[in-house]
Every structure is written in C-alpha cells, then in structure tokens.
Design a protein around this motif. Sequence first.
Motif, PDB file in Angstrom:
ATOM      1  N   LYS A 141      27.040  60.364  49.497  1.00 15.45           N
ATOM      2  CA  LYS A 141      26.716  61.465  50.401  1.00 15.45           C
ATOM      3  C   LYS A 141      25.691  61.039  51.434  1.00 15.45           C
ATOM      4  CE  LYS A 141      24.960  66.213  50.653  1.00 15.45           C
ATOM      5  NZ  LYS A 141      24.620  67.443  49.922  1.00 15.45           N
ATOM      6  N   LEU A 142      25.931  61.481  52.673  1.00 16.63           N
ATOM      7  CA  LEU A 142      24.965  61.354  53.757  1.00 16.63           C
ATOM      8  C   LEU A 142      24.750  62.737  54.357  1.00 16.63           C
ATOM      9  CD1 LEU A 142      26.244  58.175  55.662  1.00 16.63           C
ATOM     10  CD2 LEU A 142      24.160  58.345  54.299  1.00 16.63           C
ATOM     11  N   ALA A 143      23.506  63.063  54.674  1.00  9.60           N
ATOM     12  CA  ALA A 143      23.220  64.363  55.284  1.00  9.60           C
ATOM     13  C   ALA A 143      22.019  64.239  56.210  1.00  9.60           C
ATOM     14  CB  ALA A 143      22.952  65.419  54.216  1.00  9.60           C
ATOM     15  N   PHE A 144      22.087  64.984  57.307  1.00  9.70           N
ATOM     16  CA  PHE A 144      20.968  65.047  58.248  1.00  9.70           C
ATOM     17  C   PHE A 144      20.910  66.457  58.812  1.00  9.70           C
ATOM     18  CE2 PHE A 144      19.069  64.787  62.463  1.00  9.70           C
ATOM     19  CZ  PHE A 144      17.890  64.100  62.187  1.00  9.70           C
ATOM     20  N   ASN A 145      19.714  67.052  58.783  1.00  9.16           N
ATOM     21  CA  ASN A 145      19.531  68.418  59.278  1.00  9.16           C
ATOM     22  C   ASN A 145      18.302  68.472  60.167  1.00  9.16           C
ATOM     23  OD1 ASN A 145      20.148  68.350  56.156  1.00  9.16           O
ATOM     24  ND2 ASN A 145      21.351  70.034  56.958  1.00  9.16           N
ATOM     25  N   ILE A 146      18.399  69.247  61.222  1.00  6.56           N
ATOM     26  CA  ILE A 146      17.240  69.476  62.078  1.00  6.56           C
ATOM     27  C   ILE A 146      17.293  70.909  62.579  1.00  6.56           C
ATOM     28  CG2 ILE A 146      18.408  68.608  64.167  1.00  6.56           C
ATOM     29  CD1 ILE A 146      15.626  67.464  65.000  1.00  6.56           C
ATOM     30  N   GLU A 147      16.156  71.584  62.582  1.00  4.72           N
ATOM     31  CA  GLU A 147      16.132  72.947  63.096  1.00  4.72           C
ATOM     32  C   GLU A 147      14.784  73.275  63.725  1.00  4.72           C
ATOM     33  OE1 GLU A 147      17.168  75.537  59.837  1.00  4.72           O
ATOM     34  OE2 GLU A 147      15.080  75.951  59.377  1.00  4.72           O
ATOM     35  N   ILE A 167      21.041  72.149  63.699  1.00  2.00           N
ATOM     36  CA  ILE A 167      22.192  71.247  63.698  1.00  2.00           C
ATOM     37  C   ILE A 167      22.222  70.565  62.336  1.00  2.00           C
ATOM     38  CG2 ILE A 167      23.262  69.194  64.696  1.00  2.00           C
ATOM     39  CD1 ILE A 167      21.923  69.863  67.337  1.00  2.00           C
ATOM     40  N   ASP A 168      23.360  70.637  61.675  1.00  2.00           N
ATOM     41  CA  ASP A 168      23.553  69.997  60.373  1.00  2.00           C
ATOM     42  C   ASP A 168      24.659  68.951  60.496  1.00  2.00           C
ATOM     43  OD1 ASP A 168      21.723  71.804  59.235  1.00  2.00           O
ATOM     44  OD2 ASP A 168      23.309  73.256  58.809  1.00  2.00           O
ATOM     45  N   ALA A 169      24.454  67.795  59.902  1.00  2.00           N
ATOM     46  CA  ALA A 169      25.466  66.737  59.950  1.00  2.00           C
ATOM     47  C   ALA A 169      25.559  66.069  58.581  1.00  2.00           C
ATOM     48  CB  ALA A 169      25.120  65.707  61.022  1.00  2.00           C
ATOM     49  N   GLY A 170      26.751  65.582  58.246  1.00  2.00           N
ATOM     50  CA  GLY A 170      26.903  64.873  56.980  1.00  2.00           C
ATOM     51  C   GLY A 170      28.308  64.980  56.425  1.00  2.00           C
ATOM     52  N   ASN A 171      28.508  64.343  55.292  1.00  2.00           N
ATOM     53  CA  ASN A 171      29.787  64.402  54.594  1.00  2.00           C
ATOM     54  C   ASN A 171      29.618  63.721  53.244  1.00  2.00           C
ATOM     55  OD1 ASN A 171      32.514  64.837  54.009  1.00  2.00           O
ATOM     56  ND2 ASN A 171      33.220  64.079  55.998  1.00  2.00           N
ATOM     57  N   ASN A 212      25.138  71.650  54.898  1.00  2.00           N
ATOM     58  CA  ASN A 212      25.796  71.851  56.191  1.00  2.00           C
ATOM     59  C   ASN A 212      26.299  73.291  56.241  1.00  2.00           C
ATOM     60  OD1 ASN A 212      27.457  71.786  58.508  1.00  2.00           O
ATOM     61  ND2 ASN A 212      27.729  69.580  58.268  1.00  2.00           N
ATOM     62  N   ARG A 213      25.600  74.114  56.992  1.00  2.00           N
ATOM     63  CA  ARG A 213      25.830  75.557  56.950  1.00  2.00           C
ATOM     64  C   ARG A 213      27.070  76.020  57.699  1.00  2.00           C
ATOM     65  NH1 ARG A 213      19.556  76.299  58.336  1.00  2.00           N
ATOM     66  NH2 ARG A 213      19.928  74.109  58.895  1.00  2.00           N
ATOM     67  N   ALA A 214      27.802  75.100  58.327  1.00  2.00           N
ATOM     68  CA  ALA A 214      29.060  75.456  58.977  1.00  2.00           C
ATOM     69  C   ALA A 214      30.232  75.404  57.995  1.00  2.00           C
ATOM     70  CB  ALA A 214      29.331  74.530  60.158  1.00  2.00           C
TER      71      ALA A 214
END
Length: 341
Positions: free
Chosen positions: A237-243, A258-262, A212-214
């Motif tokens: 951990k859960l992560a989802f990325n789309i670009e 858009i990056d999502a996760g935690n 998550n690049r933010a």
Amino acid sequence: WYPSAAITNRMDLFNVQFVKNLNTDNYFEVYQNSFSTLNAIAQDIGYIGATENLTIPAGADNFLVDVLDGTPPNNISDDQVQTVNNISERKQRLTENNLIFATNFGFTKDKRENLFDNDFSIFRAKLELAGNALTALTRLAGQKENQNGKYEVFGVAYSQYVKTELDYVKHWSLGSKNVLAMRSFFGFAIPYGNSTSIPFSRSFFAGGTNDNRAWTAYNLGPGTTSSTNEFNEANLKLAFNIEHRYNLFGNFNGAFFIDAGNIWNALDDVEDEDAVFKDFSSLGDIAIGAGFGLRYDFSFFVLRFDIGFKAHDPSYKDQNRWFNDFNFKNAVYNIGINYPF
C-alpha cells in the motif's frame, strides 16, 4: 518504553491470533458480487441455462472445479478462465483458517507538545515477523509437511511473513486557525516459507473516511481492477494525503483535501496482472481523489463531514482516467469522528 519525551518504543514478543472461519459453505451468499460474476460466466458459456442460477454451494463449487481442475468448456475464453481463477483464489484465502504467531516492534517519534499544537510532526514505524518461531519448532520436532508443502500446528497451516509500515504526519500552522496537514504511508507485507499470501486480517485496504475519501472503504484497488469484490485487499500500500483546514466561524471549520494512493499485490500468489505491482510504471495506477469538508469542533472531539470526488480512477485502465466521475452523483459522502490524520 520511553527513551525521551518524544520517542516511544514498543515490542510485543508474542502476538497470537487464531482465525477459524465458520459456515464456509455460505461464502457465495455473503460475497454476492463474486457469485454474480461467476454465475454470469456460467450462463454465458452455456454451463447453465440463461435463466438458471448456480446453486450455493454445490453448483458454484463444482463450476470452479470444472473450469480450473477439470476440462474447461471449449467456449470459455482465457479472460473468463482468469476471472474464475481469481474468484477461486480469493475464496480460498478468505475461507482458510489462519494461525498467526508474531513478534513486532513499533517506533514512534511525536513532536507534538500538546493537544492544541498545530505545528508538529509524527513518525511511526512498525516491523512484524510471523511464523519463524513455529518453523524452527516444527523442524526441531521432525514434523513433516502436509500435502500442500506446509507445516501445520493444531491442524492449521500457520502464517509466515514479514510486514513493515512507515507513517509520517506533518502539520504546519499558517496562522488565524489555518493549518496545512500532510500524511504519507507505506506498507508492505511479504509472505515466505510456510505462506504464499498474507492473512486477511494483516492485509491492507484503501478507501474510507481516513484514507482516500473518494472511494468507500475496501472499494479501491488492487491496482487497476474494477472493484467488483465486497472487500478488496492486498499486501502493498501507498498513500498520500494533504488538506488545508481553516475556520469558517465559531466552532465550524472547513477543509479542502487531495488524497492519493492504492493497494497492489506483490511477491505473493495472486496472478491477476491488473492487481500486481510490476515496476515503477505501476505508480501510474495511483488513484487520486479531491474534495472538501465541513467540521464542527466540540472541543473534546470533532464531527467531520467530507465529500470526495474521483479525479484519477485507475480502474479505467487504458482509457482516459481523469475526471470521468468527478461529480456529485459519483461522489463519496464520508462521516467521521476527529481528523483523518
């Protein structure tokens, strides 16, 4: 081994790692954020003077003992006791020695035909089991548990857990050097038997140039915690990325992402409610970042510069979490080599 051109299986029967932490008395010299929080509580309740500081290590360690194992000062709040307990648990986990004796199996299905293929998918799965063989051996040998109810090998309580990782990447070619890329990741490590937590080296973290690049690496989570530690890690951990990647001109390429996760703690010994994955309602604590990037393709590698903005920040807890820090001042500037996924 390779059952087909697209499938790779890998098994490590014996994967041994021994971690011996040296100079543990310097813990609070290294983890200054934890020390600052502890010191502020000690000042607030009058344990030390308002202009004094806890000494390291004796003063800080004695304060932990007095609050958690002794008679806590009357004017310390429940929230402050919980914070001190969290700091103590983290210190124990990061300074204890670890012996990991694991077996793991990995499966990869890669449909990419060559390095220049822009329309493919990759699925990776990994399963790791640690500590079972040592448990069987120690019981056969009639070894007794230590005072903490754990078996030891060479004086170290070995780790026992099961860990799984699922990683799926998909690229769609949109033509004219346009690519839509997506990645999803799930990881979970469950301690049991001889362990109540996962070793730091086997835990998950969030944030960074390939996640998550933010958020910077190790600075996101767990859960809704406010990231006051230098290295935040957890066992779920859960992560989802789309670009969307597109060509600007020549070897210069751009991207929107858009990056999502935690990360969260689950089924381990962490008691901080803000860090624990409780149920599906915890999915509301997923952090979302958005941004854009500039890349230069050197043919043999890609130099990448991405700017990530915090769109949904779970550390705001019950407040409005959307777009509070969505600006260049609070953005994270990432430099990386090659694509993130």
